[in-house]
Each structure stands twice: as structure tokens, then as C-alpha cells.
Design an enzyme around this catalytic site. Structure first.
Site, PDB file in Angstrom:
ATOM      1  N   LYS A   1      -2.124  -1.754  -3.700  1.00  0.00           N
ATOM      2  CA  LYS A   1      -2.955  -0.562  -3.724  1.00  0.00           C
ATOM      3  C   LYS A   1      -2.041   0.658  -3.786  1.00  0.00           C
ATOM      4  CE  LYS A   1      -6.440   1.864  -0.928  1.00  0.00           C
ATOM      5  NZ  LYS A   1      -7.220   1.859   0.331  1.00  0.00           N
TER       6      LYS A   1
ATOM      7  N   LYS B   1       0.865  -1.180   0.000  1.00  0.00           N
ATOM      8  CA  LYS B   1       0.000   0.000   0.000  1.00  0.00           C
ATOM      9  C   LYS B   1       0.899   1.226   0.000  1.00  0.00           C
ATOM     10  CE  LYS B   1      -3.784   2.334   2.366  1.00  0.00           C
ATOM     11  NZ  LYS B   1      -4.690   2.344   3.555  1.00  0.00           N
TER      12      LYS B   1
END
Length: 330
Positions: free
Chosen positions: A255, A203
Site C-alpha cells: 500500500k 505500507k
């Protein structure tokens, strides 16, 4: 034959001649089951609240969220990932609304699970940022820094209340060291070995989260660069991946999706667990904004971005177009 002899002898264009031919030889196919719908539910509202930066996306009421979940079932997508938006007065330094069994996220989990049962995977964002008055993903120490290990204690409690509320899958998104192992142990200690953990393995600290901050009513001041990953780094993601798998992750995720397709491809090549990617708010908003101005073909752009994410290696895609895309696929 041309005057230059038998060239071109190979004619790849033969496999592009008609829609039927292109469909037959397509190497990547999207399916409704590829998709997971991120959804926001807001406490204390009587009507869905449009998110200005994300045209077509709303902060749901409890009732409209249940309708959205049923629509997701009908479209054939795999899951719905819930994010809670508490009343501002309920935010505090520890994010206690996130572990309150009667907090908005837990109430919404129970609502949706009662509505759809096991027909749709009910997934829950496991993070404190929506619930803290400082907007960070964890507990702060005396110097205002995120305290990794104190935050893990909060995540363990959060995992247990989300499981009790009906989550099939929890998605720890805070990027704390050791979070997957602590959450797995916490779930197992209450006999919830059946609840899966979707690790936000890679992330990144991205500029593309901007619209999401509006969607969850974020109170963040500053940034999250001390715990989210540096966009410059790839090997760091592979290290995070190894740690998450060692700690018991059932699935892993990258992500954002679009700017990190190279990371997604490397992760997908390295593992034998399902790999997901999150097409985040900024990716969504850019397409919608450009389409609104007539600069791009909206429908083609949506399907092209989703195809690219799957081609890079994603088994599942979290996207705000999940239901729409599934309906287009029929």
C-alpha cells in the site's frame, strides 16, 4: 513481401487484429473475485455523508453499510474492509473506542456479518488512528512519540474484540514492529485460530493518503514517517515481508498500489501466500478529478489501473471501484 526482403517476418500485430483476438491472447484477466471494497461507517449520522475529496464515496450509516455489503455480494467481489469513524467526543489518547465492544467499528462488523454471513469476507482495519485524539496509529509516550510495544498491547485487544464482533479477517495497518505475531497470539488465545491476518507488509508514508484523512475524520497533526516506510526503500519491504511471514501472516499487502508496482512485483515473486494491493484514496481521486474535467476516459482509466495492479502480481485489490468494476466485468 517488401522491397527489403522478407521483413517483417514476425508480425505481432496479427494477435491484435480484433477484440476477439485480443481477448483470447490476454495475459492478465480481471475477475470480480479479485476485488475488496474499503468502506467507511460513521457514528451518529442518519444519512450517508459524501466525502468531498472522493466523489462517489461516502461515510455510511449502519443501514447504508448493510445495503453496500449486499450490493458487494451481488457483484461477486470477495470482501469488504471496514473502517470506523467515531464521534469526535469519543476519541482519546488511547483510542479506547477502537476496543469498545459497542464502538462503531465493532457494531458495524456485527451488522454486516449478520447481513451477509459467510457470503462475503468481512474484514476489519486494525489500527488506532481513527480513534485517537492525536490521530496517530498508536499510543504516545511522554515525549509524544509512538510507543511501539505499548501499542502492541492495544492491537492485541483490538484483534480480539474485532474477532468477537465477526471479522473473518483482520488487517493490521499501523506498521508497528512485531504486530503480526502479537495479533496472531492474541487471536489464538481466545480460540480464534480461524480468523485470518492480512498484513500491511509494505505500507509507505505516501502523499496519496490525503483524501483518506477526510474519509476517516483524522485528527493527525504531523506525519507518520517514524513508522510507515520511506518511499525510497525497496529492500526494507522485503525485510518486513520476511518478518510478517515468520510471525504468521496469512496474506500480505502493498500500500499504495500504483506508485509501488515494482515493490508489489518483488513481493509477489518472493512468496507463496496471497498478495493484495490497496489502490488508495489519492489514486482514486486523481482519476475521478481528471475524468470530471474531461482529460481522460474514466472507465478505461479505471480498468487500466486495476489491470496494471493485477499484472504486477496482486491476487486481490482493495479499491473503491470494487463493485463498479465487478459489475462492468459482468
Amino acid at each position: 513481401m517488401t522491397k527489403y526482403g522478407s521483413f517483417p517476418g514476425a508480425r505481432p500485430r496479427r494477435l491484435r487484429t480484433t477484440p476477439a483476438m485480443r481477448r483470447m491472447v490476454a495475459e492478465t484477466r480481471l475477475h470480480p473475485a479479485d476485488f475488496i471494497l474499503p468502506a467507511f461507517v460513521r457514528e451518529g449520522v442518519s444519512e450517508p455523508v459524501p466525502i468531498a475529496a472522493m466523489p462517489g464515496v461516502v461515510q455510511h450509516t449502519r443501514d447504508s453499510l448493510k445495503k453496500a455489503a449486499l450490493e458487494a455480494v451481488e457483484a461477486g467481489i470477495s470482501g469488504i474492509m471496514l473502517f470506523g469513524v467515531p464521534e469526535e467526543s469519543k476519541k482519546d489518547a488511547l483510542g479506547t473506542a477502537g476496543t469498545d465492544p459497542d464502538g462503531i467499528l465493532q457494531v458495524a462488523l456485527r451488522d454486516v456479518r449478520a447481513e451477509v454471513g459467510d457470503e462475503l469476507l468481512v474484514m476489519s482495519d486494525l489500527c488506532l488512528d481513527e480513534f485517537t485524539d492525536h490521530g496517530h496509529c498508536g499510543v504516545l509516550d511522554a515525549d509524544g512519540r509512538v510507543d511501539n510495544d505499548a501499542t502492541l498491547e492495544r492491537y492485541a485487544e483490538m484483534a480480539q474484540v474485532q474477532a468477537d464482533a465477526g471479522a473473518h479477517v483482520v488487517g493490521p495497518s499501523g506498521m508497528m514492529d512485531g504486530q503480526i505475531g502479537v495479533i496472531r497470539d492474541a487471536l489464538d488465545q481466545i480460540g480464534r485460530e480461524d480468523v485470518a491476518v492480512l498484513a500491511y507488509t509494505a505500507k509507505y508514508s505516501s502523499a496519496f493518503y490525503g483524501p483518506f484523512r477526510e474519509a476517516v475524520g483524522s485528527s493527525l497533526q504531523g506525519d507518520r514517517k517514524t513508522y510507515q516506510q520511506d518511499p525510497a526503500n525497496l529492500r526494507e519491504s522485503l525485510r518486513e515481508l520476511a518478518l510478517d511471514l515468520e510471525e504468521g501472516a496469512d496474506m500480505v499487502m502493498v500500500k499504495p498500489a500504483g506508485p509501488y508496482l515494482d515493490i508489489l512485483a518483488r513481493v509477489a515473486d518472493a512468496v507463496d501466500v496471497p498478495v493484495a494491493a490497496y489502490q488508495i484514496s489519492g489514486e482514486y481521486s486523481m482519476v475521478e478529478a481528471a475524468a470530471e474535467k474531461g482529460w481522460i476516459d474514466r472507465d478505461r482509466a479505471i480498468m487500466e489501473t486495476l489491470t496494471g495492479i493485477k499484472r504486477a502480481g496482486a491476487r486481490n485489490i482493495l479499491t473503491y471501484w470494487a463493485v463498479e468494476a465487478a459489475q462492468k466485468l459482468g
